[in-house]
Structure formats: structure tokens, C-alpha cells
Design a protein around this motif. Structure first.
Motif, PDB file in Angstrom:
ATOM      1  N   LYS A 132      30.655  89.013 -16.937  1.00 40.59           N
ATOM      2  CA  LYS A 132      32.047  88.945 -16.508  1.00 40.59           C
ATOM      3  C   LYS A 132      32.895  89.499 -17.645  1.00 40.59           C
ATOM      4  CE  LYS A 132      31.498  84.571 -13.955  1.00 40.59           C
ATOM      5  NZ  LYS A 132      32.060  83.197 -13.846  1.00 40.59           N
ATOM      6  N   ASP A 144      38.678  80.315 -18.039  1.00 38.45           N
ATOM      7  CA  ASP A 144      38.422  80.245 -16.594  1.00 38.45           C
ATOM      8  C   ASP A 144      37.161  80.997 -16.192  1.00 38.45           C
ATOM      9  OD1 ASP A 144      40.731  78.780 -16.363  1.00 38.45           O
ATOM     10  OD2 ASP A 144      41.962  80.462 -15.674  1.00 38.45           O
ATOM     11  N   ASP A 147      31.587  79.464 -16.405  1.00 41.98           N
ATOM     12  CA  ASP A 147      31.187  78.556 -15.336  1.00 41.98           C
ATOM     13  C   ASP A 147      29.852  77.900 -15.678  1.00 41.98           C
ATOM     14  OD1 ASP A 147      29.134  80.396 -14.719  1.00 41.98           O
ATOM     15  OD2 ASP A 147      30.354  81.392 -13.194  1.00 41.98           O
ATOM     16  N   ASP A 148      29.267  77.201 -14.719  1.00 41.67           N
ATOM     17  CA  ASP A 148      28.030  76.458 -14.971  1.00 41.67           C
ATOM     18  C   ASP A 148      26.849  77.365 -15.292  1.00 41.67           C
ATOM     19  OD1 ASP A 148      29.335  74.073 -14.557  1.00 41.67           O
ATOM     20  OD2 ASP A 148      28.731  73.893 -12.447  1.00 41.67           O
ATOM     21  N   ASN A 149      26.956  78.643 -14.924  1.00 36.34           N
ATOM     22  CA  ASN A 149      25.869  79.577 -15.178  1.00 36.34           C
ATOM     23  C   ASN A 149      26.095  80.454 -16.404  1.00 36.34           C
ATOM     24  OD1 ASN A 149      24.272  78.842 -12.917  1.00 36.34           O
ATOM     25  ND2 ASN A 149      25.656  79.988 -11.579  1.00 36.34           N
ATOM     26  N   THR A 150      27.190  80.244 -17.108  1.00 32.10           N
ATOM     27  CA  THR A 150      27.468  81.020 -18.320  1.00 32.10           C
ATOM     28  C   THR A 150      26.594  80.519 -19.462  1.00 32.10           C
ATOM     29  OG1 THR A 150      29.759  81.408 -17.638  1.00 32.10           O
ATOM     30  CG2 THR A 150      29.233  81.719 -19.974  1.00 32.10           C
ATOM     31  N   ALA A 178      33.091  74.357 -24.080  1.00 31.65           N
ATOM     32  CA  ALA A 178      32.243  74.627 -22.914  1.00 31.65           C
ATOM     33  C   ALA A 178      30.759  74.412 -23.200  1.00 31.65           C
ATOM     34  CB  ALA A 178      32.468  76.057 -22.433  1.00 31.65           C
TER      35      ALA A 178
END
Length: 430
Positions: A132, A144, A147-150, A178
């Protein structure tokens, strides 16, 4: 070197990791041009292969010349360990390899070297990974995007090609919250100008091809491990926290602690990916690092002189050098790179694409090459070369628009560089 006094950078760039050769007393690190190493006995060999003892097995994994370079780079960056490999691009894959699994993503800055953008947007898809791309000046957007897969966030300390400076501390605060590692490419800055680990980076990558070697002779890469990330704090990094089948259930984080990433990158990364640095390349880079601080001081001095001249030239639309007071990134210099903003930047030529091409073809001292960080001054039109594979939108975001050229200012006489640019601009904008 002993563990006694705290040595300065200039001393460490010459001595860190190096010791007189025990067999001959040679002061310069020899090139150990060998494929394999004789084991003392069968028990010794078994201990090495079981990771119960540190030593040399096979030069795809470890080599004495490369080991000195690894220790030197780790010391200069303030890390616990480093792994050298065949190129900067190899270093990026090696950095991600222990962290990623199919379905996982990396959040990356939009201001990256064009080849990195291509590697992240296209090539890593073949591993089932994705990227991303986010403007790192927009901290909310970075937050933002995670996410949970980062599994990692990736940026450059001084971004190629524009010389933009990343607020590493601010990004590190986001990644810390995070629970994901921050990877910083420190190629353009080098550890002399910037220390990403002290600003919160988990891993630092380099194309050692560039400023660390400094003479445009060999390719190489390095990954530096800060040793500060807890790989067992969550279940996101099973390669490091869970049992490894290839080593009878050994858990790298549990067994090697702060050096878990370093040992995994050698024992599995180099073993299976084979992105090995050859000992002769390591030797050239070791010799280059011995003068790193001296060269970087001259690079920065020349860059400021040339950038100031360009900014005041009516044939130039704008200059992106962060060292200029007009740069929106100049305020970040004291915190991120207090010894200077590097020597890589872009400038826009009035006349657009065609004028840029004429400029490049008219220069005499500047070399038109796809490289940076050489003692020689270098130039390239990124939109038609290094960033050619990107979309127009990606080119603009990366600072490689069609009317822009990238320069890597060398250590020649600044007045000669200015004279060369002057005559080439005259031809380009006639």
C-alpha cells in the motif's frame, strides 16, 4: 576492537569489525576467496549446521571478508547485527522475507526509488504479498493504511530521487503503536548523516553499491537489525517466533533474542534465497567506508553550493534539495540528518521533457548513469529511465516528473560542476 572506550565515527569506519589476519598479520582485511571451510571434526560440523556454534560453513552463508563488513555497517548504524547480500534490491526482499506470508502487506512511502516501487507494486505479488503506497507526510494516512495483515512499514530516510526527508520518529511512533516493524532505506543518507535506529527504526537497509562503497565498482546490499523489536509479542511473525522445522523446532526469537532476525536472515534467508555478497565486493566496500565521513562532508558541501546556484538560475523552475531554506523539509534536518541533507536531489528544467534530454546529453563532467552515491557527479532523467515503468501519477508522487532531472553531486570542485551545468542549460534551453 575492544569493548572499552566509545569510539567516534571516523575511528569506527576504519576499525570496526577488522582485526589483523591471525595467519599472516595482514593489516587490511584479506579477500577470503573460498567457497567452503574445513571443519575441525564431525562434531564441529554438526554444531555449525545445528546453529549451536557460530562459524564458517559455505560462502553462500558466511565469509570472513563479508563478516567484517557486516560488523562494520552494524556498528556504524548502531545495530546488533547485519547481513550483507548481492544488491540493494536483494536487501529489500531479504528484509521482508522473515516477516511476510501470503496475504500480508507492507505499507510503503510514495516517495521511493522507482525500482523499489516496481518491486513492491509488481514483483512481490508473485510471493502473495502486496504493498500500500501512502504519502508519509500524511501521518493519518500512514496510520489508516496499517491493518491486521500489515507486517512492515517501509520508507527512505532521504528519498530518491527528490531528496525529501522522512520524519522517521513520527512514523516510528505509528509503527510502535501498531506493533509492526519500521524498515528504513538509509542508502542516500548513510549512517554518517542519519541514524534511523536511534529514531525508532527496526531494520535499516542499504544499497552498499552507493555511498558506502562510493566508487561505482561493485553492487551490494545490507540489512541492519536494531535488535529492539519483540518478535514474540504477537503471532504476526511466526518465522521468528514459532518452531522452525528445518532446525528441529528451534525458535529464533527464543534462542537468539535480539539477534533473531540476523540469524534467521543468514540461516534461512541466504541459505534458501542465495542472494550472497561476494568477498571481493565486500573488500571494495570496506575500503570505501574508510573514507565515508570525509566524502559525505564534501558531498553535502558541494550539493548545497550547486543547489543554491540552480535555485537562482532563471532556466530552472525549482530545486528539491532539502538543505535549501526554501525547502519544506529543511526543518527536519536537525532531527533526522543533522550533518546535512545529503547530495541527492532533483531540479526542473524550463522546456520540459525535451530540455531535460538535451541537458543530459550536453554535460561533460556529469556522467549520465543509472547510479548515485559515486565520488563523481551523476545525472539521470528519471522519467525516461529509472522511473519509466511507473504511471504518470506514480512518477509525480515519487518526484520524477517528465520535466525533472536527478543529480547526485560528487566531490569534484563545485565551481567546475556549476560551469558544466551552466553550459548544458544554455544548450538545453536555447
Amino acid at each position: 576492537m575492544s569493548d572499552g572506550p566509545s569510539y567516534g565515527f571516523d575511528t569506527l569506519q576504519i576499525h570496526a569489525g577488522a582485526r589483523p589476519d591471525p595467519a599472516t598479520g595482514a593489516r587490511q582485511t584479506p579477500i577470503y576467496q573460498t567457497t567452503a571451510y574445513v571443519f575441525r571434526d564431525a562434531e564441529h560440523a554438526a554444531a555449525l549446521f545445528n546453529l549451536q556454534e557460530v562459524g564458517y560453513i559455505y560462502s553462500r552463508l558466511t565469509n570472513p571478508t563479508v563478516a567484517v563488513l557486516q560488523e562494520r555497517i552494524a556498528t556504524l548504524e548502531g545495530g546488533v547485527g547485519a547481513v550483507c547480500c548481492s544488491s540493494g534490491h536483494a536487501a529489500q526482499i531479504m528484509a521482508l522475507f522473515p516477516l511476510m506470508q501470503p496475504g500480508c502487506n507492507v505499507v510503503a512511502s510514495t516517495r521511493l526509488y522507482g525500482g523499489t516501487v516496481t518491486q513492491f507494486s509488481q514483483t512481490i505479488k508473485r510471493f502473495g504479498w502486496s504493498a500500500k503506497f501512502v504519502d508519509f507526510d500524511d501521518l493519518d494516512a500512514v496510520r489508516d493504511a496499517i491493518d491486521d495483515n500489515t507486517r512492515a512499514v517501509f520508507g527512505e530516510s532521504i528519498a530518491n530521487p527528490g531528496g525529501y526527508i522522512t520524519d522517521i520518529r513520527a512514523i516510528a511512533d505509528i509503527t510502535d503503536a501498531a506493533g509492526v516493524p519500521l524498515i528504513i532505506d538509509n542508502t542516500s543518507a548513510t549512517p554518517y548523516l542519519c541514524n534511523p535506529i536511534s529514531l525508532g527504526a527496526t531494520l535499516v537497509v542499504h544499497s552498499t553499491t552507493k555511498y558506502l562503497t562510493g566508487n561505482g565498482t561493485v553492487t551490494g546490499g545490507a540489512i541492519v537489525d536494531s535488535g529492539q523489536f519483540d518478535w514474540s509479542a504477537s503471532d504476526k511473525f511466526p518465522s521468528l517466533s514459532q518452531p522452525e522445522p528445518a532446525y528441529h523446532g528451534l525458535k529464533f526469537a527464543e534462542t537468539f533474542g535480539p539477534l533473531a532476525f540476523t540469524f534467521h536472515s543468514i540461516a534461512i534467508g541466504l541459505r534458501d534465497l542465495g542472494m550472497t555478497m561476494n568477498p571481493q565486493a565486500a573488500h571494495y566496500t570496506l575500503m570505501g567506508i574508510e573514507t565515508l565521513s570525509l566524502r559525505m562532508e564534501r558531498h553535502v558541501e558541494n550539493a548545497m553550493t550547486v543547489a543554491t546556484w540552480l535555485e537562482n538560475d532563471p532556466r530552472v523552475d525549482y530545486v528539491t534539495y532539502a538543505g535549501l531554506a526554501s525547502s519544506p523539509y529543511s526543518a527536519r534536518i536537525p532531527a533526522v540528518c543533522p550533518k546535512g541533507a545529503g547530495a541527492l536531489f532533483t531540479f526542473a528544467v524550463k522546456g520540459g521533457y525535451e530540455a531535460c534530454v538535451k541537458l543530459v546529453d550536453s554535460l561533460e563532467i556529469f556522467s549520465h548513469v543509472a547510479n548515485l552515491g559515486d565520488t563523481r557527479s551523476l545525472i539521470i532523467h528519471s522519467a525516461s529511465t529509472t522511473h519509466r515503468q511507473l504511471t504518470p501519477e506514480q512518477q509525480e508522487a515519487a518526484g520524477a516528473a517528465p520535466n525533472v532531472v536527478r543529480v547526485s553531486i560528487g566531490i569534484e570542485n563545485a565551481e567546475d560542476l556549476i560551469a558544466d551545468l551552466d553550459q548544458a542549460l544554455t544548450r538545453a534551453t536555447a
